[in-house]
Design an enzyme around this catalytic site. Structure first.
Site, mmCIF file in Angstrom:
data_model
loop_
_atom_site.group_PDB
_atom_site.id
_atom_site.type_symbol
_atom_site.label_atom_id
_atom_site.label_comp_id
_atom_site.label_asym_id
_atom_site.label_seq_id
_atom_site.Cartn_x
_atom_site.Cartn_y
_atom_site.Cartn_z
ATOM 1 N N THR A 1 0.861 -1.215 -0.026
ATOM 2 C CA THR A 1 -0.037 -0.053 0.129
ATOM 3 C C THR A 1 0.651 1.218 0.026
ATOM 4 O OG1 THR A 1 -0.015 0.208 2.445
ATOM 5 C CG2 THR A 1 -1.466 -1.168 1.370
ATOM 6 N N ASP B 1 9.041 12.075 -1.817
ATOM 7 C CA ASP B 1 9.383 10.682 -2.150
ATOM 8 C C ASP B 1 10.951 10.406 -2.159
ATOM 9 O OD1 ASP B 1 7.926 8.063 -2.890
ATOM 10 O OD2 ASP B 1 9.557 8.270 -4.603
ATOM 11 N N LYS C 1 13.010 7.865 0.676
ATOM 12 C CA LYS C 1 14.095 6.636 0.319
ATOM 13 C C LYS C 1 15.348 7.095 0.972
ATOM 14 C CE LYS C 1 11.481 5.814 -4.022
ATOM 15 N NZ LYS C 1 11.410 6.254 -5.309
#
Lengths: 357, 357
Positions: B103, B222, B226
């Site tokens: 998800t 994003d 990471k």
């Protein structure tokens, strides 16, 4: 805290770098993994030292110093002239032991097999036991307790990418291309820059990049062994003699002394210059490439696109490009220092840790 | 033959690609690893389907078809409107189960923790549970039964290189640089080729490379997530708010509709053209880079040498460069397709296999 017992075959450059690395990692590994490594046996080509209770760090440092000074283990306080490696496995071993092979000889294979049969782990930087008859490869690897990352690309996780990323992701491998020799990388980079082949070989030799006889590098056998290990890891049932290998010198130059060979090298300069020029007219360049495709392996000088990963490679780094279903438009590429005692020892140590519970 | 039970949260593009991959791998995994995977629960955002005896392949294919047709699981023959994910873990689970989170929500964290507390494995492509408070990262990862390769670089074994090659080799990491966004890679490659920033964003959006609101990519969050996962993997105790993030648009453009944003983009073209030119005069080019060094992380547009690994990167591939003691002259570089449902599902499947006995 879990104690792991180590038995090491080989105390050359890589072997000594590994002992130093294990000693240096002590505190880090205790807190990070709860692991403590204890050496119970070390062997060089003539001698061995065994203590089932484990050598102290002071003793290990003294052995390293003796080896650095050119002695064999048999002449140290802890060593003796060794018999068979299998005896050492049995005298020293316990179930939690890991046997490390950082030699460069076939001779270790029976002892490695015995260790695996006894339930020990085994870690190889030595390519020879894995590039003999395929039955031997299968017997050694079938236990799942043998790791061999440093046999290809030193510490660059080439084998891990194949065994632990690509194969278990159920990705289909279409083609693998690799440059697995820093020495030949140095040469092809130099050729691309317009240097003469004979000058480059002499320079590589002077820098210590080649074996004492540069034909050992230029012949391509070492690259072929690495390619064979990759192919067998993929499950391809190949033997070394199935691999066509293109040496970088003609057959008649395989005879004679090293001096003869070096003296004859300038004869090859013009043809290499022409091959580089011919490639350049097609926006290509020359690399010494191991190619795995369609169940077959070939090793030799190859024209590759200048814009490709292989074409962009410079100097003595190793590079591997995996072309697969998932990596179809651009390959999965791993690149890095593929040789040297520290890189190789680093890969061996990572394998040792991976075998620990 | 060992049977492993799977519980999957998420049936979007990656989730469906993963189910297909598990089905396709059946024969391969049976002979290669002696493993058989059985789905016992699947959940989407509204519904769930549970059968502790395992769904048949026909049932799984029907679920995929229903999802492809835009239905939720709650409206299928096997599904119902779901309650909490924790209940699903407890109803469906057994000790050998693996919970898969594909998800993109924080919401799964308690269920993942419960699964790990029960002794299950867990595999995440979802970055959110690992980029919340560091206590949560530590609790989730401390079991050693959680893997998260696909959170960074999809199937490119970036996390494995760090966790299973570099760290256990006792190599010292000095600096990590990475390009972790295919979308931003596409943009910076285009800028280098002289294209206008606004045209490139419009093109990326039309090609489906960006989220519906391109600010979700251009904002850099994003990439920061990471980078945070990498930093925490190294043991650095950082939070997301410690990471300076340079968005590719000024703060005033964060407000308003997507259409407003797209209409305003051409205002940025001149300044990006100038930044590219300024970099070019120094033999550099622009990349959107996550940098980890000295315990700190930063994310933003950066001038990198054209001849470096990052500078040679083109298009939408991801790339990571590890500068360490062993990889000191040239970095260890991994490069490959860093996104897409197939690459991400491939990385998840490799993690699942790695958790199996």
């Amino acid at each position: 805290m879990k104690t792991i017992h180590l038995i090491q075959f080989g105390l050359g450059g890589v072997g000594r770098a590994l002992v130093q690395r294990v000693l240096a990692a002590r505190d880090d590994f205790e807190w990070r993994y709860g692991l403590q490594f204890v050496y119970i046996a070390l062997c060089d080509s003539r001698g061995a030292a065994i203590d089932p209770d484990g050598f102290s760090h002071a003793q290990l440092r003294a052995m390293l110093a003796a080896k650095e000074a050119g002695q064999s283990l048999e002449n140290t306080d802890w060593g003796y002239k060794r018999g068979g490696l299998e005896d050492i496995v049995d005298i020293a071993g316990r179930e939690d032991a890991i046997v490390i092979d950082v030699t460069a000889t076939e001779e270790t294979a029976p002892a490695l097999q015995l260790a695996l049969d006894r339930g020990y782990g085994a870690v190889l930087a030595n390519k020879k036991p894995l590039t003999g008859p395929i039955e031997q490869f299968r017997a050694l690897t079938s236990s799942g307790r043998l790791r061999y990352e440093s046999t290809v690309g030193a510490g660059v996780p080439v084998i891990a990418a194949l065994r632990e990323a690509i194969i278990p992701s159920h990705d289909a491998v279409h083609r693998i291309e690799g440059c697995f020799s820093g020495t030949l990388g140095f040469l092809t980079t130099g050729l691309e820059e317009g240097k003469a082949f004979s000058d480059l070989v002499a320079e590589a030799r002077a820098l210590g990049y080649t074996e004492p006889d540069p034909r050992d590098d230029l012949g391509g056998m070492d690259v072929a062994r690495k390619a064979l290990i990759l192919a067998r890891t993929l499950g391809w049932p190949l033997e070394l003699e199935h691999i066509p290998i293109e040496p970088l010198f003609p057959p008649e130059m395989a005879e004679g002394t090293v001096d003869d060979f070096m003296a004859a090298l300038p004869r090859l300069d013009a043809s290499y210059r022409e091959r580089v020029a011919a490639a350049g007219r097609k926006e290509k360049t020359l690399r010494y490439v191991a190619t795995l495709a369609g169940g077959e392996v070939a090793v030799g000088l190859k024209e590759v696109a200048k814009a490709s990963a292989l074409g962009q490679l410079r100097g003595s780094d190793n590079l591997i490009a995996f072309h697969t279903d998932v990596y179809n438009q651009t390959p999965l590429v791993l690149q890095g220092r593929g040789a040297g005692v520290h890189g190789t020892a680093a890969g061996v140590l990572a394998d040792i840790v991976a075998l620990c519970p």
